[in-house]
Design an enzyme around this catalytic site. Structure first.
Site, PDB file in Angstrom:
ATOM      1  N   LYS A 153       0.860  -1.187   0.000  1.00  9.65           N
ATOM      2  CA  LYS A 153       0.000   0.000   0.000  1.00  9.65           C
ATOM      3  C   LYS A 153       0.896   1.237   0.000  1.00  9.65           C
ATOM      4  O   LYS A 153       1.787   1.370   0.852  1.00  9.65           O
ATOM      5  CB  LYS A 153      -0.884  -0.032   1.246  1.00  9.65           C
ATOM      6  CG  LYS A 153      -2.149   0.767   1.151  1.00  9.65           C
ATOM      7  CD  LYS A 153      -2.994   0.466   2.380  1.00  9.65           C
ATOM      8  CE  LYS A 153      -4.304   1.181   2.364  1.00  9.65           C
ATOM      9  NZ  LYS A 153      -5.019   0.985   3.636  1.00  9.65           N
TER      10      LYS A 153
HETATM   11  C1  E4P Z   1      -8.399   1.965   3.608  1.00  9.98           C
HETATM   12  O1  E4P Z   1      -7.588   1.194   3.161  1.00  9.98           O
HETATM   13  C2  E4P Z   1      -8.219   2.713   4.847  1.00  9.98           C
HETATM   14  O2  E4P Z   1      -7.513   1.878   5.727  1.00  9.98           O
HETATM   15  C3  E4P Z   1      -9.506   3.062   5.551  1.00  9.98           C
HETATM   16  O3  E4P Z   1     -10.627   2.652   4.821  1.00  9.98           O
HETATM   17  C4  E4P Z   1      -9.582   4.459   6.056  1.00  9.98           C
HETATM   18  O4  E4P Z   1     -10.812   4.652   6.685  1.00  9.98           O
HETATM   19  P1  E4P Z   1     -11.092   5.855   7.700  1.00  9.98           P
HETATM   20  O5  E4P Z   1     -11.309   7.088   6.892  1.00  9.98           O
HETATM   21  O6  E4P Z   1     -12.337   5.446   8.419  1.00  9.98           O
HETATM   22  O7  E4P Z   1      -9.883   5.958   8.595  1.00  9.98           O
END
Ligand code: E4P
Length: 220
Positions: A83
């Site tokens: 990522k």
């Molecule tokens: C995605 O990969 C992220 O980890 C996640 O969906 C972020 O979500 P949030 O905005 O609730 O922190």
């Protein structure tokens, strides 16, 4: 549409994976902080539970650092997806990883132009953050629609991984809009099962069942 779990909580991952409807997992540094365990061990544990893509995020912000970290992360397990944040160095790193057969997830995407760059670099997944756009008064779902249109216009193969999902309606809207994946916190996945009419209907069936004489209702 595939369903990923957005957590680094091993207990929750085990619980939901046992239901047989989980296709993968996404993590991020904030979720790893919450888990309170060693990062690489958590990723290894997750990969042993879920047989699907597991996103693990680099924390370097420069190209060389991202490459070094990504190369280490993919050694953990064959299902690890690197990522990478949506920055110029991140896009350059995604280009490198994709040309070396390493799967990537471009994170923190908030516009269709950013998603276009992810696809051009050969990202496996793009992660548009719906909820965080809603939080600032925009309509996160519009971004999913825009990216779907852009990708379909040019037959880009990058998969749309809808992230920052805050409620079950987001999941439904993602499926209608043609997102490839929705990654959800465990609580949202739990809510997908629920409907008041299911609960009351089941209760009525069970109540009626008990009214049938015992000798007429034996199953096993
Ligand atoms: C995605 O990969 C992220 O980890 C996640 O969906 C972020 O979500 P949030 O905005 O609730 O922190």
């Amino acid at each position: 549409m595939e369903l990923f779990i957005d957590t680094a909580d091993i207990t929750e991952i085990k619980r939901l994976n046992s239901l047989g409807i989980i296709d993968g997992v996404t993590t991020n540094p904030s979720l790893v902080l919450k888990a309170g365990k060693n990062f690489k061990e958590v990723v290894r544990d997750i990969c042993q539970i879920v047989d699907g893509p597991v996103s693990a995020e680099v924390v370097a912000t420069d190209y060389d650092g991202m490459i070094r970290e990504g190369q280490e992360l993919v050694k953990i397990h064959k299902n690890v997806v690197v990522k990478v944040p949506m920055t110029p160095d991140g896009i350059r790193a995604i280009k490198y990883f994709s040309s070396h057969g390493i799967k990537t997830n471009c994170t923190l995407v908030f516009s269709a132009n950013q998603a276009l760059l992810c696809a051009k670099a050969g990202a496996t997944y793009v992660s548009p953050f719906i909820g965080r756009l809603d939080d600032i008064g925009q309509t996160g779902m519009d971004l999913i629609d825009e990216i779907r249109t852009v990708y379909d216009n040019y037959d880009f193969q990058t998969q749309i991984l809808a992230a920052s999902i805050r409620h079950p309606d987001h999941v439904k809207q993602c499926a209608i809009s043609g997102a490839d994946v929705a990654t959800c916190p465990p609580a949202i996945i739990d809510q997908l099962f629920k409907h008041a009419l299911t609960d009351s209907g089941l209760q009525k069936f069970l109540d009626d069942w008990k009214k049938i004489p015992e000798e007429l209702r034996r199953i096993v």
